[in-house]
Scaffold this motif. Structure first.
Motif, PDB file in Angstrom:
ATOM      1  N   GLY A 107      -3.221 -17.492   9.495  1.00 15.77           N
ATOM      2  CA  GLY A 107      -2.797 -16.267  10.151  1.00 15.77           C
ATOM      3  C   GLY A 107      -2.389 -15.164   9.199  1.00 15.77           C
ATOM      4  O   GLY A 107      -2.143 -14.030   9.631  1.00 15.77           O
ATOM      5  N   ALA A 108      -2.326 -15.454   7.908  1.00 18.00           N
ATOM      6  CA  ALA A 108      -1.939 -14.430   6.936  1.00 18.00           C
ATOM      7  C   ALA A 108      -3.003 -13.333   6.861  1.00 18.00           C
ATOM      8  O   ALA A 108      -4.198 -13.603   6.930  1.00 18.00           O
ATOM      9  N   GLU A 109      -2.555 -12.092   6.713  1.00 20.62           N
ATOM     10  CA  GLU A 109      -3.474 -10.970   6.586  1.00 20.62           C
ATOM     11  C   GLU A 109      -3.923 -10.775   5.141  1.00 20.62           C
ATOM     12  O   GLU A 109      -5.015 -10.275   4.878  1.00 20.62           O
ATOM     13  N   ARG A 110      -3.071 -11.169   4.197  1.00 20.60           N
ATOM     14  CA  ARG A 110      -3.366 -10.962   2.775  1.00 20.60           C
ATOM     15  C   ARG A 110      -2.623 -12.029   1.977  1.00 20.60           C
ATOM     16  O   ARG A 110      -1.453 -12.324   2.260  1.00 20.60           O
ATOM     17  N   VAL A 111      -3.298 -12.615   0.988  1.00 21.30           N
ATOM     18  CA  VAL A 111      -2.699 -13.664   0.167  1.00 21.30           C
ATOM     19  C   VAL A 111      -2.901 -13.297  -1.299  1.00 21.30           C
ATOM     20  O   VAL A 111      -4.031 -13.156  -1.763  1.00 21.30           O
ATOM     21  N   ARG A 112      -1.787 -13.130  -2.033  1.00 18.31           N
ATOM     22  CA  ARG A 112      -1.856 -12.859  -3.463  1.00 18.31           C
ATOM     23  C   ARG A 112      -1.167 -14.003  -4.203  1.00 18.31           C
ATOM     24  O   ARG A 112      -0.138 -14.513  -3.746  1.00 18.31           O
ATOM     25  N   ALA A 131       4.022  -7.497  14.426  1.00 12.66           N
ATOM     26  CA  ALA A 131       3.770  -6.678  15.615  1.00 12.66           C
ATOM     27  C   ALA A 131       2.531  -5.856  15.310  1.00 12.66           C
ATOM     28  O   ALA A 131       2.054  -5.825  14.166  1.00 12.66           O
ATOM     29  N   ALA A 132       1.991  -5.206  16.315  1.00 15.28           N
ATOM     30  CA  ALA A 132       0.803  -4.385  16.095  1.00 15.28           C
ATOM     31  C   ALA A 132       1.099  -3.298  15.070  1.00 15.28           C
ATOM     32  O   ALA A 132       2.030  -2.512  15.241  1.00 15.28           O
ATOM     33  N   GLY A 133       0.362  -3.288  13.979  1.00 14.33           N
ATOM     34  CA  GLY A 133       0.548  -2.283  12.947  1.00 14.33           C
ATOM     35  C   GLY A 133       1.796  -2.456  12.108  1.00 14.33           C
ATOM     36  O   GLY A 133       2.207  -1.513  11.422  1.00 14.33           O
ATOM     37  N   ASN A 134       2.402  -3.629  12.159  1.00 19.29           N
ATOM     38  CA  ASN A 134       3.631  -3.859  11.390  1.00 19.29           C
ATOM     39  C   ASN A 134       3.514  -5.198  10.652  1.00 19.29           C
ATOM     40  O   ASN A 134       3.427  -6.258  11.289  1.00 19.29           O
ATOM     41  N   TYR A 135       3.507  -5.124   9.325  1.00 15.49           N
ATOM     42  CA  TYR A 135       3.326  -6.313   8.501  1.00 15.49           C
ATOM     43  C   TYR A 135       4.576  -6.596   7.677  1.00 15.49           C
ATOM     44  O   TYR A 135       5.333  -5.685   7.324  1.00 15.49           O
ATOM     45  N   GLN A 136       4.757  -7.867   7.383  1.00 17.67           N
ATOM     46  CA  GLN A 136       5.913  -8.281   6.584  1.00 17.67           C
ATOM     47  C   GLN A 136       5.435  -9.182   5.456  1.00 17.67           C
ATOM     48  O   GLN A 136       4.595 -10.067   5.663  1.00 17.67           O
ATOM     49  N   ALA A 137       5.966  -8.942   4.245  1.00 16.88           N
ATOM     50  CA  ALA A 137       5.563  -9.705   3.064  1.00 16.88           C
ATOM     51  C   ALA A 137       6.613 -10.759   2.738  1.00 16.88           C
ATOM     52  O   ALA A 137       7.816 -10.507   2.839  1.00 16.88           O
ATOM     53  N   THR A 138       6.142 -11.930   2.326  1.00 19.55           N
ATOM     54  CA  THR A 138       7.021 -13.026   1.919  1.00 19.55           C
ATOM     55  C   THR A 138       6.582 -13.531   0.559  1.00 19.55           C
ATOM     56  O   THR A 138       5.403 -13.854   0.360  1.00 19.55           O
ATOM     57  N   ALA A 139       7.526 -13.592  -0.374  1.00 24.40           N
ATOM     58  CA  ALA A 139       7.260 -14.132  -1.705  1.00 24.40           C
ATOM     59  C   ALA A 139       7.786 -15.562  -1.776  1.00 24.40           C
ATOM     60  O   ALA A 139       8.889 -15.846  -1.295  1.00 24.40           O
ATOM     61  N   SER A 140       7.001 -16.451  -2.365  1.00 22.36           N
ATOM     62  CA  SER A 140       7.403 -17.853  -2.516  1.00 22.36           C
ATOM     63  C   SER A 140       7.013 -18.337  -3.902  1.00 22.36           C
ATOM     64  O   SER A 140       6.044 -17.855  -4.494  1.00 22.36           O
ATOM     65  N   ALA A 158      10.426  -5.524   6.949  1.00 22.66           N
ATOM     66  CA  ALA A 158       9.132  -5.171   7.524  1.00 22.66           C
ATOM     67  C   ALA A 158       8.616  -3.895   6.870  1.00 22.66           C
ATOM     68  O   ALA A 158       9.380  -2.952   6.621  1.00 22.66           O
ATOM     69  N   GLY A 159       7.312  -3.865   6.583  1.00 24.87           N
ATOM     70  CA  GLY A 159       6.749  -2.745   5.834  1.00 24.87           C
ATOM     71  C   GLY A 159       5.857  -1.822   6.619  1.00 24.87           C
ATOM     72  O   GLY A 159       5.179  -0.985   6.030  1.00 24.87           O
ATOM     73  N   GLY A 160       5.803  -1.966   7.947  1.00 26.70           N
ATOM     74  CA  GLY A 160       4.934  -1.109   8.725  1.00 26.70           C
ATOM     75  C   GLY A 160       3.476  -1.442   8.470  1.00 26.70           C
ATOM     76  O   GLY A 160       3.091  -2.602   8.408  1.00 26.70           O
ATOM     77  N   GLY A 161       2.667  -0.424   8.286  1.00 31.08           N
ATOM     78  CA  GLY A 161       1.235  -0.624   8.158  1.00 31.08           C
ATOM     79  C   GLY A 161       0.747  -0.928   6.759  1.00 31.08           C
ATOM     80  O   GLY A 161      -0.465  -0.918   6.526  1.00 31.08           O
ATOM     81  N   VAL A 162       1.641  -1.205   5.811  1.00 28.93           N
ATOM     82  CA  VAL A 162       1.241  -1.414   4.422  1.00 28.93           C
ATOM     83  C   VAL A 162       1.009  -2.896   4.129  1.00 28.93           C
ATOM     84  O   VAL A 162       1.864  -3.742   4.415  1.00 28.93           O
ATOM     85  N   VAL A 163      -0.162  -3.206   3.572  1.00 26.36           N
ATOM     86  CA  VAL A 163      -0.420  -4.554   3.066  1.00 26.36           C
ATOM     87  C   VAL A 163      -0.862  -4.448   1.611  1.00 26.36           C
ATOM     88  O   VAL A 163      -1.732  -5.174   1.147  1.00 26.36           O
ATOM     89  N   ALA A 164      -0.237  -3.515   0.892  1.00 27.48           N
ATOM     90  CA  ALA A 164      -0.557  -3.288  -0.515  1.00 27.48           C
ATOM     91  C   ALA A 164       0.612  -3.765  -1.366  1.00 27.48           C
ATOM     92  O   ALA A 164       1.723  -3.247  -1.243  1.00 27.48           O
ATOM     93  N   PHE A 184       7.695   2.663   6.648  1.00 29.37           N
ATOM     94  CA  PHE A 184       8.953   3.043   7.305  1.00 29.37           C
ATOM     95  C   PHE A 184       9.832   3.868   6.374  1.00 29.37           C
ATOM     96  O   PHE A 184      10.490   4.818   6.795  1.00 29.37           O
ATOM     97  N   THR A 185       9.865   3.506   5.102  1.00 28.57           N
ATOM     98  CA  THR A 185      10.735   4.193   4.143  1.00 28.57           C
ATOM     99  C   THR A 185       9.961   5.022   3.125  1.00 28.57           C
ATOM    100  O   THR A 185      10.567   5.714   2.315  1.00 28.57           O
ATOM    101  N   ALA A 186       8.623   4.955   3.147  1.00 33.13           N
ATOM    102  CA  ALA A 186       7.776   5.631   2.158  1.00 33.13           C
ATOM    103  C   ALA A 186       8.194   5.232   0.750  1.00 33.13           C
ATOM    104  O   ALA A 186       8.331   6.064  -0.147  1.00 33.13           O
ATOM    105  N   GLN A 187       8.403   3.926   0.548  1.00 40.54           N
ATOM    106  CA  GLN A 187       8.832   3.415  -0.746  1.00 40.54           C
ATOM    107  C   GLN A 187       8.028   2.176  -1.132  1.00 40.54           C
ATOM    108  O   GLN A 187       7.474   1.483  -0.267  1.00 40.54           O
ATOM    109  N   ASN A 188       7.984   1.894  -2.426  1.00 43.12           N
ATOM    110  CA  ASN A 188       7.523   0.620  -2.935  1.00 43.12           C
ATOM    111  C   ASN A 188       8.754  -0.215  -3.259  1.00 43.12           C
ATOM    112  O   ASN A 188       9.618   0.215  -4.020  1.00 43.12           O
ATOM    113  N   MET A 189       8.840  -1.394  -2.654  1.00 43.33           N
ATOM    114  CA  MET A 189      10.010  -2.250  -2.820  1.00 43.33           C
ATOM    115  C   MET A 189       9.742  -3.258  -3.933  1.00 43.33           C
ATOM    116  O   MET A 189       8.774  -4.022  -3.877  1.00 43.33           O
ATOM    117  N   VAL A 190      10.602  -3.268  -4.956  1.00 44.37           N
ATOM    118  CA  VAL A 190      10.463  -4.165  -6.098  1.00 44.37           C
ATOM    119  C   VAL A 190      11.606  -5.176  -6.073  1.00 44.37           C
ATOM    120  O   VAL A 190      12.773  -4.803  -5.922  1.00 44.37           O
TER     121      VAL A 190
END
Length: 255
Positions: A107-112, A131-140, A158-164, A184-190
């Protein structure tokens, strides 16, 4: 008669080892030693470079696509991220196409994926739709000598529509860095972690462009970002300070 033999062996052991490197030139591949002597690859001396694949892992009808791969632990392991169908992250021994273990990411949309160059530490950054148009990233993080159970996991807001975004492991295995964007915040989260998963730094960067590519220095101290708007940036992972920022005129892949 033993003394001359022992002396000869001692003298031989004191001879400096000669390093040899492989250079690929327009006219072909060549071995070059420390003195600059050149020898065509495949002739007497070091083994010829391998031109065929050592092994393959075919999707075998599962219809996944390999989109991310990393070689780590001094070449002992390969980690691959599989997307589109039957999503997973698989770890292989360097000489075998049979996974040591696979992490089910259905079910993952993107795997890095990322591995440490000199340790068995590896990491994933996985995007899922909440949710529709809302993606969340998980680091493991994972131990490539283990069974595939995560050592630790961190979930981004949650990052909204970003999967980058990207995940990286320092060559010494002491730092894991993950970066992802948010509409949502127009930011890159590090986020910067120790190998054990302790969050040592967290900083959010104004995002004139989201992350296209990212790389980490060998010691984990510097983060190199290539943004979709053509901006290149270097950041100090310990302080969150910007060390360099310049435009190159177009989007690019960082190496």
């Amino acid at each position: 008669m033993l003394i001359p033999v022992i002396l000869a062996l001692a003298a031989a052991s004191q001879q400096p080892a000669q390093s040899t490197r492989l250079e690929v030139r327009p006219e072909g591949a060549f071995w070059v030693n420390a003195t600059g002597a050149v020898q065509a690859a495949g002739s007497a001396g070091p083994a010829a470079p391998q031109t065929a694949a050592r092994w393959e892992d075919n999707h075998a009808g599962l219809a996944w696509i390999g989109q991310s791969a990393s070689v780590g632990d001094n070449g002992a392991v390969v980690m691959a991220g599989k997307e589109l169908n039957n999503e997973a992250a698989s770890v292989y021994a360097g000489g075998s196409g049979t996974p040591l273990f696979s992490v089910n990411l259905l079910g993952a949309e993107r795997v890095r994926v990322a591995t440490s160059a000199r340790s068995p530490l590896a990491a994933t950054l996985v995007y899922t739709a909440i949710a529709a148009g809302n993606y969340q990233a998980t680091a493991s993080a994972y131990d490539t000598t283990g069974t595939g159970t995560a050592l630790w996991t961190y979930t981004f807001p949650a990052g909204g529509g970003v999967v980058a975004g990207e995940v990286m492991v320092s060559a010494n295995g002491q730092r894991v860095v993950a970066v992802t964007g948010s509409t949502f915040t127009a930011q890159n989260m590090v986020r910067v972690f120790t190998a054990a998963g302790a969050l040592v730094n967290s900083f959010d960067l104004a995002a004139p462009g989201y992350v296209r590519q990212a790389r980490l220095s060998a010691d984990g101290g510097r983060l190199y970002l290539g943004l979709y708007n053509g901006l290149a940036e270097i950041w100090d992972t310990a302080t969150g300070a910007n060390l360099l920022s310049f435009g190159i005129g177009s989007s690019f892949d960082a190496h």
